[in-house]
Design an enzyme around this catalytic site. Sequence first.
Site, short mmCIF file in Angstrom:
data_model
loop_
_atom_site.label_atom_id
_atom_site.label_comp_id
_atom_site.label_asym_id
_atom_site.label_seq_id
_atom_site.Cartn_x
_atom_site.Cartn_y
_atom_site.Cartn_z
N GLU A 47 34.60 10.49 -22.30
CA GLU A 47 33.28 10.09 -21.82
C GLU A 47 32.77 10.82 -23.88
OE1 GLU A 47 31.44 7.19 -20.90
OE2 GLU A 47 30.46 7.77 -22.40
N CYS A 55 24.29 2.94 -16.44
CA CYS A 55 23.35 2.73 -15.37
C CYS A 55 22.90 4.03 -14.69
CB CYS A 55 24.39 2.31 -14.05
SG CYS A 55 23.31 2.11 -12.28
N CYS A 60 19.92 1.19 -14.79
CA CYS A 60 19.34 1.10 -13.82
C CYS A 60 18.74 2.22 -13.82
CB CYS A 60 20.10 0.84 -12.45
SG CYS A 60 21.87 -0.70 -13.03
N LYS A 63 14.81 3.08 -15.55
CA LYS A 63 13.98 1.90 -15.05
C LYS A 63 13.74 1.55 -14.15
CE LYS A 63 15.48 -1.02 -13.63
NZ LYS A 63 16.81 -2.28 -13.44
N ALA A 127 37.92 8.06 -26.81
CA ALA A 127 39.09 8.53 -27.54
C ALA A 127 39.56 6.74 -27.20
CB ALA A 127 39.70 8.02 -25.53
N TYR A 190 16.45 -9.71 -18.24
CA TYR A 190 16.03 -9.24 -17.92
C TYR A 190 15.43 -7.49 -18.33
CZ TYR A 190 19.78 -10.50 -14.05
OH TYR A 190 20.51 -11.07 -13.31
N ILE A 191 16.05 -7.02 -19.01
CA ILE A 191 15.86 -6.24 -19.75
C ILE A 191 13.97 -6.55 -20.30
CG2 ILE A 191 16.06 -4.42 -21.39
CD1 ILE A 191 18.60 -4.74 -21.28
N GLU A 194 11.24 -6.45 -17.34
CA GLU A 194 11.79 -5.36 -16.52
C GLU A 194 10.57 -4.65 -17.58
OE1 GLU A 194 15.32 -4.12 -15.51
OE2 GLU A 194 15.06 -5.58 -14.17
N ARG A 211 13.93 -16.68 -28.86
CA ARG A 211 14.18 -17.88 -29.40
C ARG A 211 14.01 -19.24 -28.81
NH1 ARG A 211 20.86 -16.95 -29.31
NH2 ARG A 211 20.79 -16.91 -26.58
N ARG A 217 16.78 -17.47 -17.91
CA ARG A 217 17.55 -18.14 -18.23
C ARG A 217 18.55 -18.63 -16.52
NH1 ARG A 217 18.34 -21.91 -21.88
NH2 ARG A 217 17.43 -20.66 -23.12
N GLY A 275 20.25 -8.85 -25.06
CA GLY A 275 21.89 -8.99 -24.27
C GLY A 275 22.87 -7.86 -24.72
N ASP A 316 31.54 -4.53 -17.64
CA ASP A 316 30.93 -4.90 -18.55
C ASP A 316 31.92 -5.51 -19.80
OD1 ASP A 316 29.02 -4.48 -16.62
OD2 ASP A 316 27.71 -3.88 -18.66
N THR A 324 26.08 -3.82 -12.67
CA THR A 324 26.96 -2.27 -11.14
C THR A 324 27.56 -1.95 -10.76
OG1 THR A 324 25.35 -0.37 -13.02
CG2 THR A 324 26.46 0.10 -11.21
N HIS A 449 6.84 -9.84 13.09
CA HIS A 449 5.74 -10.22 12.41
C HIS A 449 4.92 -8.99 12.37
CE1 HIS A 449 2.20 -12.16 11.63
NE2 HIS A 449 1.43 -11.31 13.05
N GLU A 454 9.86 -13.13 6.96
CA GLU A 454 9.71 -13.30 8.36
C GLU A 454 9.58 -15.29 7.73
OE1 GLU A 454 5.77 -13.43 10.65
OE2 GLU A 454 5.01 -12.82 9.78
P1 NDP Z 1 20.06 -11.06 -21.22
O1 NDP Z 1 21.47 -11.64 -21.16
O2 NDP Z 1 19.95 -11.06 -19.62
O3 NDP Z 1 18.87 -11.77 -22.18
C1 NDP Z 1 19.41 -11.69 -23.50
C2 NDP Z 1 18.14 -12.44 -23.84
O4 NDP Z 1 17.86 -12.57 -25.03
C3 NDP Z 1 17.48 -14.08 -23.36
O5 NDP Z 1 15.98 -14.25 -23.13
C4 NDP Z 1 18.13 -14.93 -24.93
O6 NDP Z 1 17.27 -16.09 -24.94
C5 NDP Z 1 17.88 -14.16 -26.08
N1 NDP Z 1 18.88 -13.88 -26.89
C6 NDP Z 1 19.93 -14.02 -26.81
N2 NDP Z 1 20.69 -13.39 -27.37
C7 NDP Z 1 20.22 -13.71 -28.97
C8 NDP Z 1 19.87 -14.01 -30.14
N3 NDP Z 1 21.60 -13.50 -31.17
N4 NDP Z 1 18.99 -13.79 -30.69
C9 NDP Z 1 17.61 -13.69 -30.11
N5 NDP Z 1 17.52 -13.92 -29.10
C10 NDP Z 1 18.86 -14.06 -28.33
O7 NDP Z 1 19.77 -9.16 -21.77
P2 NDP Z 1 19.48 -8.30 -21.12
O8 NDP Z 1 19.56 -8.03 -22.61
O9 NDP Z 1 18.40 -8.35 -20.65
O10 NDP Z 1 20.56 -7.32 -20.46
C11 NDP Z 1 21.33 -6.80 -21.03
C12 NDP Z 1 22.50 -7.57 -19.18
O11 NDP Z 1 22.60 -6.38 -18.48
C13 NDP Z 1 22.20 -8.88 -18.10
O12 NDP Z 1 23.07 -9.65 -18.37
C14 NDP Z 1 22.03 -7.56 -16.38
O13 NDP Z 1 23.21 -8.59 -16.50
C15 NDP Z 1 22.41 -6.76 -16.76
N6 NDP Z 1 20.88 -6.16 -16.34
C16 NDP Z 1 21.37 -6.67 -14.84
C17 NDP Z 1 19.57 -5.44 -14.55
C18 NDP Z 1 19.26 -6.04 -12.90
O14 NDP Z 1 20.55 -5.98 -12.32
N7 NDP Z 1 18.64 -5.86 -12.47
C19 NDP Z 1 18.41 -5.25 -15.46
C20 NDP Z 1 19.03 -5.00 -17.01
C21 NDP Z 1 20.28 -5.49 -17.62
P3 NDP Z 1 17.91 -17.37 -24.46
O15 NDP Z 1 16.48 -17.49 -23.88
O16 NDP Z 1 18.19 -18.00 -25.10
O17 NDP Z 1 19.10 -17.37 -23.56
#
Ligand code: NDP
Length: 460
Positions: A47, A55, A60, A63, A127, A190-191, A194, A211, A217, A275, A316, A324, A449, A454
């Site tokens: 690592e 995570c 996770c 956060k 590695a 997500y991020i 949150e 964007r 989505r 992302g 991932d 996770t 209740h 419920e």
């Molecule tokens: P997400 O895939 O959730 O969202 C990415 C966002 O960035 C979307 O709104 C997307 O827009 C936009 N985007 C993507 N590419 C670009 C680009 N090139 N330029 C500008 N905007 C862009 O990614 P996150 O980074 O929030 O999270 C990554 C992953 O981590 C998630 O997919 C999830 O699986 C995991 N995660 C899970 C959590 C949980 O379980 N609670 C918490 C945090 C992360 P558009 O509207 O066009 O799609």
Amino acid sequence: MATTLAETATNADQAFDFDLFVIGAGSGGVRASRVAAALGARVAVAEEHRIGGTCVIRGCVPKKLLVYGSHFAEELQDASNYGWTVEGMSFDWPTLRDAVLADVTRIEKAYTATLDSHKVEHFHEKASIAGPNEVMLASGRSITAKVILVATGAWPVKPVFEGSEHCITSNEVFHLETFPRRVVIQGAGYIALEFAGIFNALGAHVTVTNRSDAILRTYDESLRDRLLQITMARGIEYKFNCPIEKVVKREDGAFDVHFPGKDPIIADVILIATGRHPNVGGLGLDGVGIALGERGEIPVDAENRTSCPSIYAVGDVTDRVQLTPIAIREGQAFADRVFGKGHATLNYDFIPSAVFSQPPLAAVGYTEGKAREKFGSIKVYSSDFRPMKNVFGHRPERGLYKMIVDAETDKVVGLHMIGPESPEILQAAAIAVKAGLTKADFDATVALHPSMSEELVLMR
Ligand code: NDP
């Protein structure tokens, strides 16, 4: 009958330094290492960052603690309705930050202790793969292994624009020196959602800029609309169809964030959450003939095997489902299959997920739109309610639960919830959906209740 690795070990196997070499000690890598070692395999893991992976170290866990920390804003505000006097209320970011980081270190130590107690050798360096059965450590040491597992996770990506070096990602957000007054977050996944909730609740002005014209989505549209409505009322600003053009550092240390055709806005922190891409840089996959997929992922079969028979990948880095619990299950199933008597492969249907936004949302199964495409004829039930706590706290925010039912079989094929504690409620309800229970089964269950859950058995 299948045999375990310990039962089948041959002299040829002993010629390798290890039975299993794992690259990456995150959720998937640690689980695979521990289980394989418990099954009698000689295991090593490398690592380059900290043991625990995204995570535990920068995802996770910290956060969720920040979410808990930020909830006090609402709880303390509500307290007076319940007769409590809270005097001299104030918030200190360094206290929360350091307590969270200390807990991360505690969990990292627990993970390390697990590896030690299973006699898994760990190397704190990068590695790479030098051959089908050979790994090269950054320090120059070559190690051989019968099986190699890649569990290197994903890494945040920043879009390219002028001044992007001034922006942070989720890797850095937990370490901010001072609490920012003005935060711009690019992305609406997500991020982004949150952290928008955390910063907003703790008192920052937050602008979310994406964007496209959508948030989250993949979630059901009704829930996304509700989240947008509530978070806007809470003061979060949204800019849609609005990618960042450039960021310019000001003399006072803040930043001007520019967008095409719009006025710039000032920010103290710019968080990029667009992302996370598979973390494959410098792994040496080319050398063993492993070609990456379209999204830069390592393609694997149902048993997590790559195109090189001695090399597997989980989590991932395979970019199937970036969650996770999936990495953990894949790591477990891999170890059981390769070093034990297991045969199971993962079933990816009906995976529950949640966004710890404020309020949180949670879902399992098909959205209304996807269910119409898949089943044709569906029934949609919903409950739009104001949680008791919100009524007493004079907050107008309403929860929304939505159930999607296949009209032909009466099976519940989707559950979507936004409201307080919805992730906690959905986990239990997801068992019923995964088990294929019907709307009639939900209806036959007596309500508990007074609770929010419920609503799940009262939708008509
Ligand atoms: P997400 O895939 O959730 O969202 C990415 C966002 O960035 C979307 O709104 C997307 O827009 C936009 N985007 C993507 N590419 C670009 C680009 N090139 N330029 C500008 N905007 C862009 O990614 P996150 O980074 O929030 O999270 C990554 C992953 O981590 C998630 O997919 C999830 O699986 C995991 N995660 C899970 C959590 C949980 O379980 N609670 C918490 C945090 C992360 P558009 O509207 O066009 O799609």
